[in-house]
Design a protein around this motif. Structure first.
Motif: not given
Lengths: 195, 421
Positions: B65-66, B85-87, B214-216
């Motif tokens: 993710t970085s 995106l990150l999933s 990650l959600a907000f």
């Protein structure tokens, strides 16, 4: 000079050195048990604290534009080497000043020098990000595999006592090799530019 | 990101063979089984590799993710949410963790073959949720922090999170990170449900906090929600785990398999192979002692929830030799220190020595060598007392043993070991 200092993120590096010197007395003489595959052992938490400075040094070196610096009239790489040496010296002196609050200053200072050297060597063949990740991973590998049935393995120098001469030598050699890697990378860059 | 690109560029691809090899080495070679490999023990054993599997998976997730962070995705306004995106990016790391868990299971499960029993989902659930929780946390930190901060933090933090509580007081702290599963469980015990809930709630809280991070988009809100979620989960887990011992098990209930020999021998279904050899040795022991006039209970069984200090019970490994079996069977006849020792001002002096001498005499009376004994201290005295007692006629030996036994159980005076007294 001010451009160089800004590009090298020296305020962040100074903050990391400050954080390191704050962490040292905070962790005191705490030891963490090592889940070792081949023996039972523990390591001083302070001996892992230099990872903070190692990561900050790599972040500092990563913020350059390599191509501009290769074409610069001044030897920027000498500045890099100076910055790293000054960082190591400041950290070691700072740790020494805290020796009454932290019994493992020798281990911490030795590991700081060795971690930075290891990261510089890895950086020479990969990049700063991988150097941070792999140096940290190397410390954890030493923790997991470093203690054999006949004691500490020679390559697991970060876990050795502060009085260990071989461990101190290993850290010193790694640091010197790391600095040499900077000079060598500059030389390689010069050769590329001449072509 | 196309899924093939995520896999091709992820360090999980290169770490997978290493992780498989190290997990296999740890569970197959370096870490011996403390108990017989029952199904429950086999499903619990992957927890021993959790410190390694979770650390590697979280590190890979942070690295992957970085790269998206460095690519500038945080500065754009993408149509898809960061979570989506990150999933895709963190999926290889999650799969790496699951490969580690599967390797641990494949290493341990074959050793349960032939033993009755079936899946216990609790230890497996804890391990899977822990790996997923730490992977999510690695994903969140890799997304929110520069790689120079996130990588060391995630690697060292996850490692210390799993190994440090074992060195901390109070003892129940270690169960928050699933330490109690590592050596779970002897055949006569099952894990305390409090261990399950405590070790499940903590990674659930960490994973939930990471998801909220990650959600907000609002930094203050997401930080607050994440800290509250993780903190609440850890506090509830601490409340649940408070008071748990080093060995967080409860005695097992259920039906044993029995053989109507003399005495009747009962074992847990997993140890049904022990039934015949234990019955043979128990009959021999009972015959030898009854010939001397010593009363022997009618039932010998493995430990269970309703076992009391007066019962004749034994613990033996599935591959124990007949002599080892006889030794533990005889040990079951040694008078146990009653509860009065804890309530009446402590154990009278010489009680433990009396137990050792009684065991040595029982061992000698059933055909063993009294000097061949697990306690190396004071061998000469113990052997001399046993030889003196053995020189007595049968009823004299039975009387001596009865007196020693009564004295140990009475718990009010130092037992007299001299047979001539």
């Amino acid at each position: 000079m001010s451009w160089w200092l800004k590009v090298r993120r020296t305020p962040y590096l100074a903050a990391a050195i400050g954080a390191y010197l704050i962490v040292l007395p905070l962790v005191g003489e705490n030891r963490v048990p090592l889940i070792s595959f081949t023996g039972v052992a523990s390591a001083a938490v302070a001996a892992m604290a230099p990872l903070i400075v190692m990561a900050a040094v790599m972040a500092s070196l990563a913020s350059r534009d390599r191509h501009y610096e290769l074409l610069a009239c001044r030897g920027v790489w000498r500045g890099d080497m100076g910055l790293i040496v000054v960082t190591a010296v400041v950290c070691c002196l700072g740790a020494w000043a805290l020796r009454h609050a932290q019994p493992f200053v020798v281990e911490a200072s030795r590991n700081l020098v060795g971690f930075v050297g290891t990261a510089l060597i890895i950086r020479a063949v990969t990049n700063e990000r991988a150097a941070v990740a792999l140096t940290t991973a190397a410390v954890l590998v030493a923790a997991a595999f470093g203690h054999g049935r006949r004691g500490l393995q020679p390559w697991a120098w970060p876990l050795a006592d502060g009085a260990s001469i071989p461990a101190a030598l290993a850290a010193g050699v790694l640091f010197t090799a790391g600095l040499a890697a900077i000079a060598a990378a500059h030389g390689a860059g010069q050769a590329t530019r001449l072509r | 990101m196309p899924w093939r690109a995520a896999w091709r560029t992820s360090p999980a691809l290169y770490c997978a063979p290493l992780l498989v090899a190290v997990v296999w080495y740890q569970l197959q070679v370096a870490m011996p089984w403390r108990f017989d490999p029952t199904w429950l023990a086999a499903y619990s054993r992957p927890a021993a590799g959790l410190f390694l599997i979770a650390t590697v998976a979280a590190g890979c997730a942070a690295w992957d993710t970085s790269r998206l962070r460095r690519g500038g995705l945080t500065g754009w306004v993408p149509v898809r949410s960061p979570l989506r995106l990150l999933s895709a990016s963190s999926l290889p790391a999650l799969c790496l963790g699951m490969i580690g868990v599967a390797t641990a299971l494949l290493t341990t499960l074959p050793q349960t073959m032939g033993a009755p029993g079936w899946l216990d989902v609790r230890p497996l659930t804890v391990v899977v949720v822990a790996v997923a929780g730490h992977t999510l946390l690695g994903t969140a930190l890799g997304w929110l922090l520069p790689v120079y901060v996130s990588m060391p933090s995630v690697l060292v933090g996850t490692y210390l999170w799993h190994v440090y509580p074992a060195a901390m007081e109070p003892l129940w702290l270690r169960h928050l990170v699933g330490y109690g599963w590592e050596y779970c469980c002897p055949v006569w015990a099952v894990p305390d449900n409090r261990l399950f809930w405590a070790s499940l709630l903590v990674p659930l809280g960490l994973g939930g906090g990471a998801l909220l991070l990650l959600a907000f988009r609002w930094v203050l809100l997401r930080s607050l929600l994440a800290v509250v979620t993780a903190g609440a989960a850890i506090m509830v887990a601490a409340e649940v785990a408070t008071g748990l011992d080093v060995d967080p098990t409860v005695p097992r209930t259920g039906a044993m398999v029995c053989e109507e020999s003399e005495p009747t021998v009962c074992v847990w279904p997993e140890n049904v192979a022990l039934l015949a050899p234990v019955a043979a040795e128990a009959t021999r022991v009972a015959d030898d002692l009854r010939a001397l006039g010593v009363a022997v209970p009618d039932r010998l069984a493995e430990r269970a929830a309703d076992t009391s200090a007066d019962d004749w019970f034994f613990q033996a490994s599935r591959d124990a030799e007949p002599e080892q079996l006889r030794r533990v069977i005889v040990l079951g006849l040694v008078p146990q220190v009653p509860e009065c020792a804890e309530t009446a001002g402590g154990l009278p002096e010489g009680t433990v020595r009396a137990q050792e001498v009684a065991w040595a005499w029982l061992w000698s009376a059933t055909g063993g060598d009294p000097s061949d004994f697990p306690y190396p201290d004071d061998v000469g005295h113990r052997t001399r007392v046993v030889e003196e007692v053995r020189a007595l006629p049968a009823h004299g030996q039975a009387t001596w043993y009865g007196n020693v036994r009564d004295a140990v159980l009475a718990c009010d005076a130092s037992p007299e070991l001299d047979p001539s007294a």
